[in-house]
Design a protein around this motif. Sequence first.
Motif, PDB file in Angstrom:
ATOM      1  N   UNK A   1       0.859  -1.191   0.000  1.00 26.77           N
ATOM      2  CA  UNK A   1       0.000   0.000   0.000  1.00 26.77           C
ATOM      3  C   UNK A   1       0.886   1.229   0.000  1.00 26.77           C
ATOM      4  N   UNK A   2       0.882   1.970  -1.124  1.00 28.31           N
ATOM      5  CA  UNK A   2       1.603   3.237  -1.191  1.00 28.31           C
ATOM      6  C   UNK A   2       0.637   4.347  -0.796  1.00 28.31           C
ATOM      7  N   UNK A   3       1.089   5.243   0.050  1.00 24.99           N
ATOM      8  CA  UNK A   3       0.223   6.280   0.607  1.00 24.99           C
ATOM      9  C   UNK A   3       0.190   7.498  -0.309  1.00 24.99           C
ATOM     10  N   UNK A   4      -1.032   7.984  -0.539  1.00 24.64           N
ATOM     11  CA  UNK A   4      -1.234   9.174  -1.377  1.00 24.64           C
ATOM     12  C   UNK A   4      -1.808  10.295  -0.536  1.00 24.64           C
ATOM     13  N   UNK A   5      -1.533  11.522  -0.955  1.00 25.18           N
ATOM     14  CA  UNK A   5      -2.116  12.686  -0.300  1.00 25.18           C
ATOM     15  C   UNK A   5      -3.623  12.675  -0.505  1.00 25.18           C
ATOM     16  N   UNK A   6      -4.380  12.883   0.568  1.00 26.12           N
ATOM     17  CA  UNK A   6      -5.846  12.824   0.482  1.00 26.12           C
ATOM     18  C   UNK A   6      -6.422  13.859  -0.462  1.00 26.12           C
ATOM     19  N   UNK A   7      -5.862  15.071  -0.452  1.00 21.98           N
ATOM     20  CA  UNK A   7      -6.446  16.139  -1.267  1.00 21.98           C
ATOM     21  C   UNK A   7      -5.999  16.108  -2.728  1.00 21.98           C
ATOM     22  N   UNK A   8      -4.691  15.845  -2.951  1.00 24.41           N
ATOM     23  CA  UNK A   8      -4.182  15.935  -4.321  1.00 24.41           C
ATOM     24  C   UNK A   8      -4.107  14.587  -5.030  1.00 24.41           C
ATOM     25  N   UNK A   9      -4.110  13.480  -4.272  1.00 20.17           N
ATOM     26  CA  UNK A   9      -3.965  12.166  -4.883  1.00 20.17           C
ATOM     27  C   UNK A   9      -2.540  11.853  -5.293  1.00 20.17           C
ATOM     28  N   UNK A  10      -1.607  12.749  -4.987  1.00 21.55           N
ATOM     29  CA  UNK A  10      -0.205  12.523  -5.342  1.00 21.55           C
ATOM     30  C   UNK A  10       0.450  11.596  -4.321  1.00 21.55           C
ATOM     31  N   UNK A  11       1.446  10.829  -4.783  1.00 19.85           N
ATOM     32  CA  UNK A  11       2.155   9.951  -3.845  1.00 19.85           C
ATOM     33  C   UNK A  11       2.858  10.768  -2.761  1.00 19.85           C
ATOM     34  N   UNK A  12       2.944  10.210  -1.560  1.00 23.59           N
ATOM     35  CA  UNK A  12       3.589  10.895  -0.444  1.00 23.59           C
ATOM     36  C   UNK A  12       5.022  10.406  -0.225  1.00 23.59           C
ATOM     37  N   UNK A  13       5.449   9.401  -0.992  1.00 21.89           N
ATOM     38  CA  UNK A  13       6.839   8.954  -0.884  1.00 21.89           C
ATOM     39  C   UNK A  13       7.078   7.871   0.160  1.00 21.89           C
ATOM     40  N   UNK A  14       5.991   7.270   0.650  1.00 27.16           N
ATOM     41  CA  UNK A  14       6.162   6.153   1.575  1.00 27.16           C
ATOM     42  C   UNK A  14       4.994   5.195   1.452  1.00 27.16           C
ATOM     43  N   UNK A  15       5.155   4.039   2.058  1.00 26.55           N
ATOM     44  CA  UNK A  15       4.096   3.043   2.003  1.00 26.55           C
ATOM     45  C   UNK A  15       4.373   1.919   2.974  1.00 26.55           C
ATOM     46  N   UNK A  16       3.575   0.860   2.848  1.00 26.84           N
ATOM     47  CA  UNK A  16       3.683  -0.279   3.749  1.00 26.84           C
ATOM     48  C   UNK A  16       3.623  -1.571   2.941  1.00 26.84           C
ATOM     49  N   UNK A  17       4.435  -2.520   3.354  1.00 27.36           N
ATOM     50  CA  UNK A  17       4.457  -3.844   2.734  1.00 27.36           C
ATOM     51  C   UNK A  17       4.168  -4.845   3.842  1.00 27.36           C
ATOM     52  N   UNK A  18       3.253  -5.769   3.577  1.00 24.75           N
ATOM     53  CA  UNK A  18       2.968  -6.821   4.551  1.00 24.75           C
ATOM     54  C   UNK A  18       3.503  -8.127   3.997  1.00 24.75           C
ATOM     55  N   UNK A  19       4.284  -8.821   4.827  1.00 26.11           N
ATOM     56  CA  UNK A  19       4.847 -10.107   4.426  1.00 26.11           C
ATOM     57  C   UNK A  19       4.337 -11.178   5.372  1.00 26.11           C
ATOM     58  N   UNK A  20       4.053 -12.357   4.819  1.00 26.40           N
ATOM     59  CA  UNK A  20       3.444 -13.438   5.586  1.00 26.40           C
ATOM     60  C   UNK A  20       4.408 -14.060   6.590  1.00 26.40           C
ATOM     61  N   UNK A  21       5.689 -14.061   6.281  1.00 29.01           N
ATOM     62  CA  UNK A  21       6.672 -14.766   7.096  1.00 29.01           C
ATOM     63  C   UNK A  21       7.597 -13.771   7.801  1.00 29.01           C
ATOM     64  N   UNK A  22       7.683 -13.861   9.131  1.00 31.23           N
ATOM     65  CA  UNK A  22       8.517 -12.945   9.907  1.00 31.23           C
ATOM     66  C   UNK A  22       9.985 -12.983   9.481  1.00 31.23           C
ATOM     67  N   UNK A  23      10.515 -14.191   9.260  1.00 30.96           N
ATOM     68  CA  UNK A  23      11.928 -14.320   8.889  1.00 30.96           C
ATOM     69  C   UNK A  23      12.194 -13.646   7.544  1.00 30.96           C
TER      70      UNK A  23
END
Length: 88
Positions: A33-55
């Motif tokens: 999930x890459x985060x976008x600015x709520x008002x402009x819809x432009x990317x904010x330069x950060x996001x989150x990745x979820x991985x199934x395995x801790x290692x």
Amino acid sequence: MSKNIYVGNLPWSATEDEVRAAFEAHGQVSSVKLIEDRETGRPRGFGFVEMADDAAALDAIEALDGKDFGGRNLKVNEAKPREPRPRW
């Protein structure tokens, strides 16, 4: 138990597919999930990745933190729970 990873200092041109590909080199990715600015819809330069395995997640964090990605050095670490914000 899945691990949520913060990915910062992304170039604004980065796509979820490109980020997924970088992390899939280290294990199975559940979501990106890459985060976008709520008002402009432009990317904010950060996001989150979820991985199934801790290692695999820890391996990806170690391998990708500080690495060049689209001309920028990534900041990759374990995501912290979101702080509750006061509603005014």
